[in-house]
Each structure stands twice: as C-alpha cells, then as structure tokens.
Write a protein that holds these residues in place. Structure first.
Motif, PDB file in Angstrom:
ATOM      1  N   PRO A  89      36.469  81.755  43.679  1.00 39.23           N
ATOM      2  CA  PRO A  89      35.086  81.880  43.219  1.00 39.23           C
ATOM      3  C   PRO A  89      34.450  80.505  43.066  1.00 39.23           C
ATOM      4  CG  PRO A  89      36.590  83.181  41.856  1.00 39.23           C
ATOM      5  CD  PRO A  89      37.438  82.290  42.693  1.00 39.23           C
ATOM      6  N   ASP A  90      33.166  80.446  43.386  1.00 40.47           N
ATOM      7  CA  ASP A  90      32.436  79.202  43.175  1.00 40.47           C
ATOM      8  C   ASP A  90      32.240  78.982  41.683  1.00 40.47           C
ATOM      9  OD1 ASP A  90      30.837  76.920  44.055  1.00 40.47           O
ATOM     10  OD2 ASP A  90      29.153  78.041  43.233  1.00 40.47           O
ATOM     11  N   ASP A  91      32.300  77.728  41.256  1.00 40.86           N
ATOM     12  CA  ASP A  91      32.177  77.418  39.822  1.00 40.86           C
ATOM     13  C   ASP A  91      30.891  76.674  39.491  1.00 40.86           C
ATOM     14  OD1 ASP A  91      32.734  74.994  40.986  1.00 40.86           O
ATOM     15  OD2 ASP A  91      34.484  74.536  39.757  1.00 40.86           O
ATOM     16  N   GLU A  92      29.884  76.762  40.401  1.00 41.38           N
ATOM     17  CA  GLU A  92      28.632  76.046  40.161  1.00 41.38           C
ATOM     18  C   GLU A  92      27.416  76.967  40.196  1.00 41.38           C
ATOM     19  OE1 GLU A  92      27.945  72.228  41.730  1.00 41.38           O
ATOM     20  OE2 GLU A  92      30.079  71.747  41.989  1.00 41.38           O
ATOM     21  N   GLY A  93      27.608  78.206  39.732  1.00 45.80           N
ATOM     22  CA  GLY A  93      26.469  79.080  39.522  1.00 45.80           C
ATOM     23  C   GLY A  93      26.136  80.019  40.657  1.00 45.80           C
ATOM     24  N   PHE A  94      26.948  80.042  41.714  1.00 48.51           N
ATOM     25  CA  PHE A  94      26.684  80.918  42.840  1.00 48.51           C
ATOM     26  C   PHE A  94      27.747  82.006  42.897  1.00 48.51           C
ATOM     27  CE2 PHE A  94      24.680  76.898  43.745  1.00 48.51           C
ATOM     28  CZ  PHE A  94      23.431  77.262  44.210  1.00 48.51           C
ATOM     29  N   GLU A  95      27.301  83.260  42.994  1.00 49.43           N
ATOM     30  CA  GLU A  95      28.211  84.409  42.984  1.00 49.43           C
ATOM     31  C   GLU A  95      28.807  84.587  44.374  1.00 49.43           C
ATOM     32  OE1 GLU A  95      29.123  86.320  40.444  1.00 49.43           O
ATOM     33  OE2 GLU A  95      27.908  85.223  39.001  1.00 49.43           O
ATOM     34  N   ILE A  96      29.888  83.854  44.611  1.00 49.68           N
ATOM     35  CA  ILE A  96      30.511  83.903  45.919  1.00 49.68           C
ATOM     36  C   ILE A  96      31.970  83.486  45.780  1.00 49.68           C
ATOM     37  CG2 ILE A  96      29.776  81.533  46.438  1.00 49.68           C
ATOM     38  CD1 ILE A  96      29.529  82.343  49.382  1.00 49.68           C
ATOM     39  N   SER A  97      32.835  84.154  46.528  1.00 51.23           N
ATOM     40  CA  SER A  97      34.243  83.759  46.629  1.00 51.23           C
ATOM     41  C   SER A  97      34.503  83.403  48.082  1.00 51.23           C
ATOM     42  CB  SER A  97      35.163  84.891  46.180  1.00 51.23           C
ATOM     43  OG  SER A  97      36.516  84.486  46.230  1.00 51.23           O
ATOM     44  N   THR A  98      34.962  82.200  48.339  1.00 48.39           N
ATOM     45  CA  THR A  98      35.017  81.699  49.703  1.00 48.39           C
ATOM     46  C   THR A  98      36.069  80.603  49.822  1.00 48.39           C
ATOM     47  OG1 THR A  98      33.714  80.570  51.421  1.00 48.39           O
ATOM     48  CG2 THR A  98      33.166  80.082  49.127  1.00 48.39           C
ATOM     49  N   THR A  99      36.463  80.331  51.045  1.00 44.04           N
ATOM     50  CA  THR A  99      37.354  79.196  51.305  1.00 44.04           C
ATOM     51  C   THR A  99      36.587  77.885  51.357  1.00 44.04           C
ATOM     52  OG1 THR A  99      37.127  79.541  53.694  1.00 44.04           O
ATOM     53  CG2 THR A  99      38.998  80.620  52.600  1.00 44.04           C
ATOM     54  N   ARG A 100      35.283  77.952  51.307  1.00 43.84           N
ATOM     55  CA  ARG A 100      34.484  76.731  51.371  1.00 43.84           C
ATOM     56  C   ARG A 100      34.489  76.012  50.024  1.00 43.84           C
ATOM     57  NH1 ARG A 100      29.038  78.843  54.595  1.00 43.84           N
ATOM     58  NH2 ARG A 100      30.066  79.341  56.576  1.00 43.84           N
ATOM     59  N   ARG A 101      34.426  74.703  50.090  1.00 43.27           N
ATOM     60  CA  ARG A 101      34.333  73.860  48.906  1.00 43.27           C
ATOM     61  C   ARG A 101      33.251  72.810  49.165  1.00 43.27           C
ATOM     62  NH1 ARG A 101      37.544  77.400  48.147  1.00 43.27           N
ATOM     63  NH2 ARG A 101      39.668  77.253  47.294  1.00 43.27           N
ATOM     64  N   ARG A 102      32.857  72.120  48.122  1.00 43.33           N
ATOM     65  CA  ARG A 102      31.876  71.038  48.265  1.00 43.33           C
ATOM     66  C   ARG A 102      32.433  69.756  47.651  1.00 43.33           C
ATOM     67  NH1 ARG A 102      29.985  74.465  44.483  1.00 43.33           N
ATOM     68  NH2 ARG A 102      28.206  75.377  45.576  1.00 43.33           N
ATOM     69  N   ARG A 103      32.004  68.626  48.191  1.00 33.93           N
ATOM     70  CA  ARG A 103      32.318  67.329  47.600  1.00 33.93           C
ATOM     71  C   ARG A 103      31.117  66.414  47.767  1.00 33.93           C
ATOM     72  NH1 ARG A 103      33.323  63.765  51.780  1.00 33.93           N
ATOM     73  NH2 ARG A 103      34.096  64.679  53.738  1.00 33.93           N
ATOM     74  N   TRP A 104      30.980  65.487  46.825  1.00 32.10           N
ATOM     75  CA  TRP A 104      29.876  64.538  46.890  1.00 32.10           C
ATOM     76  C   TRP A 104      30.116  63.542  48.024  1.00 32.10           C
ATOM     77  CZ3 TRP A 104      25.741  65.645  44.167  1.00 32.10           C
ATOM     78  CH2 TRP A 104      25.858  66.344  42.965  1.00 32.10           C
ATOM     79  N   ASP A 105      29.045  63.179  48.718  1.00 30.11           N
ATOM     80  CA  ASP A 105      29.137  62.148  49.748  1.00 30.11           C
ATOM     81  C   ASP A 105      27.727  61.688  50.102  1.00 30.11           C
ATOM     82  OD1 ASP A 105      29.616  60.481  51.913  1.00 30.11           O
ATOM     83  OD2 ASP A 105      31.180  61.772  52.761  1.00 30.11           O
ATOM     84  N   PHE A 106      27.392  60.476  49.670  1.00 26.28           N
ATOM     85  CA  PHE A 106      26.089  59.887  49.973  1.00 26.28           C
ATOM     86  C   PHE A 106      26.205  58.745  50.973  1.00 26.28           C
ATOM     87  CE2 PHE A 106      25.591  61.963  45.894  1.00 26.28           C
ATOM     88  CZ  PHE A 106      24.347  62.568  45.990  1.00 26.28           C
TER      89      PHE A 106
END
Length: 320
Positions: A89-106
């Motif tokens: 499950p996503d832990d940043e407020g979006f109702e979704i369970s997925t293999t996708r993840r996010r990371r910061w990168d500027f």
C-alpha cells in the motif's frame, strides 16, 4: 505562454485521479476528464507523485482523442517512480497497492528521466509546463540542477514554461525572485480562509511577471461544502475549531448574499492580478459539473465588503 487558454480560468487538478484519499475507478477517472473537457476546461495538471503514476496514465487515456494543441498540459519533476519486487500500500495518501515506489531526485538525470517517464505514462509527445514539485527539503539541489535543466529545455523549445509547485509560499518567493521561472502552483496558501500569500509570493509574482495557478482553494474539506461538516479537514489535517468557526462565519455572510461558501472560495483567488487561474481536483463528473457551476456563479461585490467589515477578510485582498 498563456497558462489558461483565452476565456478560461478553471482547470482540472489531477491528484484525485491517482486515488488521493479515496479510490477512483478507471472509468470514473476518464469520465471525470471528459466532463472537464465538456465544460470547456483546457488546463490539465498531473504529477508522477499522484498515485505513483496512476493519475498520469488515467489522464493520458482520457486525452488520447483530444486535439493536442487544444489544451495545456502540466506535470512535475522531483520524484522518480521505480519498481519494487512486491506490492505494498502507498503510504502518502493515495489509495493504491502497487509494486511502484517513489524516491526524491532533483538531479539533471532525474529531471530528464522523470519527464521521459511522464511522457510515456501520459502517452503524449510533450509537456507544456513542468513544475519542480515539493522541493521543501531539497532547495540546493533544485536550484543547482533541477531548475537549470528545465531552463535549458525551455530554451530549446522542448517545454513552454517552467516553475514550481509547493504547499508553502516562502520558498516559492525565493524561486520567483532568484530564478527565471514563468509560473508557480500555489497550494492552499491563497484562499478565502488563508490569504497570507499576500505578504510574500504574490507581490513577488507581480513584480517579476510570474503567473500563479492557485490550487487547494478549498483548503481540502474546510470550504468544499456550504457548511463545514464535523471532522472536516484543513490542508488535509483535522481542522482546528477556530478555523471551523471562522469558515461558518464566512458562510453566514455568503448565504446572506445568496451564494455558498464554495462559490466565494472559488471566486476569491481569481481577483488577484498574479493569478492566472485555479485548478480544482475532481474525482467524479458530478464534482466537475458542480465546480463548473460555481465558477459561473456571480458573487455580489457587497459580499467581499461585508467580509472585510466583519474582520473575516484582509482589507488588502483584491476583490474587484
């Protein structure tokens, strides 16, 4: 560039299409975008962050049959979406369970990869506007790498406009003053209840000819209904009672003039000369139609005067 096409000052915010704070079906997401199109909205905003790419995919699916030159499309950089081995499950407020993840990168490579990934997910050949998204804890990297990369792409004609989208005004003010940007997305900081961006970023935008897209204009739940309901939220957190009380007092005056609190909340930001338009997040066609009706509803000038006389609105807030 003109952020909102001629005659339009309302656009669609894409976060709900990524299941923000509640699940949306694929069919409802496409129907929502189509309803916005039918209402004449021609500004569409999204981001990789929204549902870990889901919002971009859904927006793209809905726009596939629309003439590309007929609308303005924005997305964002700052978060890379990558694949993990297992779903969670996503832990940043979006109702979704997925293999996708996010990371910061500027970084430069991160910005270029993010744009390439967004184009693929949306299924388009270009983005009109790219915002540096939520660089609150990444100021140095954003200034050193993300913005120069976007400026280079703008100079090459790859994108038309660049800027930043944030939930604060202080850092946006620095960007407006220090960097050659075209537009900012100001979230929840210039609203009928919280107009404090009058103190910093809005004057800076006027001085530097930077356009503003106002979002979060209802401060999440607080002004989204004619009367704040029990347990309502303010900027996605439980609203303090003082804010609820203030919103109800504003609603009293709105009702005395025959309009609702959401109607006034949508109209208010558009008076400021720096604000090009507003983008409202919608998860159903009915929400689109409701907001479109609000945007066409005239607000009596006396309402703003009464709010100021009651001490519920700053005297220096433009209202006409």
């Amino acid at each position: 560039m003109r952020i909102f096409p001629e005659g339009q000052r309302v656009g669609l915010g894409g976060a709900p299409l990524g299941n923000m704070l509640g699940e949306v079906t694929d069919a409802d997401a496409v129907a929502t975008v189509n309803a916005a199109w039918d209402e004449g909205w021609r500004f569409f905003d999204t981001a990789p962050h929204y549902g870990l790419g889901l919002a971009e995919e859904r927006l793209g699916a809905a726009l596939q049959d629309k003439p590309r030159d007929a609308y303005v499309l924005s997305s964002k950089v700052g978060r890379i979406i990558y694949s993990a081995d297992s779903a969670a499950p996503d832990d940043e407020g979006f109702e979704i369970s997925t293999t996708r993840r996010r990371r910061w990168d500027f970084s430069r490579d991160g910005v270029l990869r993010s744009i390439e990934d967004s184009l693929r997910r949306i299924g388009t050949d270009r983005l009109d506007i790219v915002f540096v998204h939520d660089p609150d804890d990444h100021y140095e990297e954003a200034v050193a790498a993300a913005f120069p990369t976007l400026i280079e792409l703008r100079d090459q004609g790859v994108i038309k406009a660049i800027g930043s989208g944030m939930n604060q005004s202080a850092m946006l003010t620095r960007f407006v003053q220090e960097i050659d940007i075209d537009v900012i997305m100001l979230a929840g900081r210039y609203t009928l209840i919280d107009p404090d961006a009058l103190d910093d970023v809005l004057p800076a935008c006027v001085e530097h000819d930077v356009q503003v897209v106002a979002v979060g204009i209802f401060n999440s739940g607080l002004m989204s209904q004619p009367r704040p309901a029990a347990g309502t939220t303010f900027n996605y957190a439980p609203a303090e009672q003082a804010l609820v009380d203030k919103a109800n007092k504003v609603a009293d005056i709105c009702e005395s003039h025959g309009v609702t609190l959401p109607t006034a909340a949508l109209a208010f930001p558009l008076f400021h000369p720096a604000v090009a338009g507003v983008a409202v997040g919608c998860r159903t066609p009915d929400e689109v139609r409701t907001n479109a009706t609000l945007s066409r509803t005239a607000v009596p000038a006396a309402l703003w005067s009464d709010l100021k006389s009651a001490g519920l609105l700053r005297e220096d807030a433009p209202t006409g």
